[in-house]
Write a protein that holds these residues in place. Structure first.
Motif, short mmCIF file in Angstrom:
data_model
loop_
_atom_site.label_atom_id
_atom_site.label_comp_id
_atom_site.label_asym_id
_atom_site.label_seq_id
_atom_site.Cartn_x
_atom_site.Cartn_y
_atom_site.Cartn_z
N UNK A 59 0.99 -1.18 -0.10
CA UNK A 59 -0.06 -0.08 0.12
C UNK A 59 0.77 1.25 -0.03
N UNK A 60 1.93 1.27 0.62
CA UNK A 60 2.98 2.30 0.80
C UNK A 60 3.46 2.53 -0.52
N UNK A 61 3.87 1.63 -1.27
CA UNK A 61 4.52 1.50 -2.64
C UNK A 61 3.49 2.20 -3.59
N UNK A 62 2.02 1.84 -3.37
CA UNK A 62 1.33 2.40 -4.32
C UNK A 62 1.07 3.72 -4.09
N UNK A 63 1.17 4.02 -3.08
CA UNK A 63 0.74 5.39 -2.55
C UNK A 63 2.06 6.59 -3.05
N UNK A 64 3.09 5.88 -2.82
CA UNK A 64 4.38 6.66 -3.46
C UNK A 64 4.41 6.66 -4.99
N UNK A 65 3.83 5.63 -5.58
CA UNK A 65 4.02 5.71 -7.09
C UNK A 65 2.82 6.58 -7.52
N UNK A 66 1.58 7.03 -7.02
CA UNK A 66 0.69 7.91 -7.24
C UNK A 66 1.18 9.20 -7.17
N UNK A 67 1.85 9.37 -6.13
CA UNK A 67 2.72 10.85 -5.86
C UNK A 67 3.50 11.22 -6.88
N UNK A 68 4.48 10.19 -7.22
CA UNK A 68 5.32 10.35 -8.34
C UNK A 68 4.78 10.39 -9.64
N UNK A 69 3.47 9.82 -9.91
CA UNK A 69 2.93 10.01 -11.13
C UNK A 69 2.29 11.37 -11.44
N UNK A 70 1.77 11.87 -10.23
CA UNK A 70 1.09 13.31 -10.22
C UNK A 70 2.01 14.38 -10.60
N UNK A 71 3.40 14.30 -10.27
CA UNK A 71 4.53 15.10 -10.65
C UNK A 71 4.87 15.21 -12.00
N UNK A 72 4.79 14.10 -12.79
CA UNK A 72 5.07 14.34 -14.14
C UNK A 72 3.90 13.99 -15.38
N UNK A 73 2.76 14.59 -15.28
CA UNK A 73 1.87 14.57 -16.03
C UNK A 73 1.89 14.99 -17.44
N UNK A 74 1.51 14.58 -18.53
CA UNK A 74 1.53 15.14 -19.83
C UNK A 74 0.14 15.00 -20.42
N UNK A 75 -0.01 15.85 -21.56
CA UNK A 75 -1.22 15.86 -22.29
C UNK A 75 -1.08 15.39 -23.58
N UNK A 76 -2.08 14.48 -23.89
CA UNK A 76 -2.08 13.91 -25.09
C UNK A 76 -3.09 14.07 -26.09
N UNK A 77 -3.06 14.09 -27.40
CA UNK A 77 -4.21 14.33 -28.42
C UNK A 77 -5.17 12.95 -28.38
#
Length: 169
Positions: A59-77
């Motif tokens: 659960x802690x690994x998933x939470x850390x992964x979510x926080x990391x994912x929110x930091x590098x968002x990209x926009x796609x068409x």
């Protein structure tokens, strides 16, 4: 190429777990288990990101992964639930091929690619992964492919020509 910072409400982002890896370290006192989780977040409207979280508990690994994912968002068409054109991209040993599909086709994609495409809000696409099936590289290759896809408006603006000339030559 400068990537603009994308700001999205945290309430809109939905996270999907792609893969969990259990790592064992053998020490004098016994075995120590740690977990690495690859997570993809997206709002279903063309914004997505991925992250890797490592911790002693899942659960802690998933939470850390979510926080990391929110930091590098990209926009796609995303164009009417699909992508504007086909594309093939490689990242490491993983190669991905994405092809637009007619409405109602659904998503023909497997595993890690499916999670990324669903998070982006793509509903109709044909996808094939070639080479390595490593989820880390598949996620990175899929996001790289989606970020390189350009729609006709972007092409017309880059070339400085009207939209009719993009399609008719």
């Amino acid at each position: 190429m400068a990537i603009d910072k994308i700001i999205v409400n945290n309430d809109e982002l939905k996270d999907r777990l792609v893969a969990i890896n259990r790592v064992t370290k053998v020490t004098k006192g016994g075995r120590t288990f740690t977990f690495a989780a690859i997570v993809v977040v997206g709002d279903g409207k063309g914004v997505l990101g991925y992250g890797l979280g490592k911790a002693g508990e899942v659960t802690a690994a998933i939470a850390k992964g979510v926080e990391s994912a929110k930091k590098n968002l990209v926009k796609v068409n995303v164009l009417k639930g699909t992508i504007p054109h086909e594309i093939e991209v490689a990242y490491g040993g993983a190669k991905v091929f994405l092809k637009p599909a007619a409405p109602g086709t659904g998503m023909v994609a497997g595993g890690a690619m499916r999670a990324v495409l669903e998070s982006a809000g793509i509903t109709d696409v044909l996808a094939k992964s070639k080479g390595s099936s490593n989820p880390h590289n598949l996620v990175k290759a899929t996001i790289k492919a989606l970020s390189e896809v350009r729609d006709a408006y972007t092409v017309a603006g880059t070339r400085g020509i009207p939209m009719s000339k993009v399609f008719n030559g």
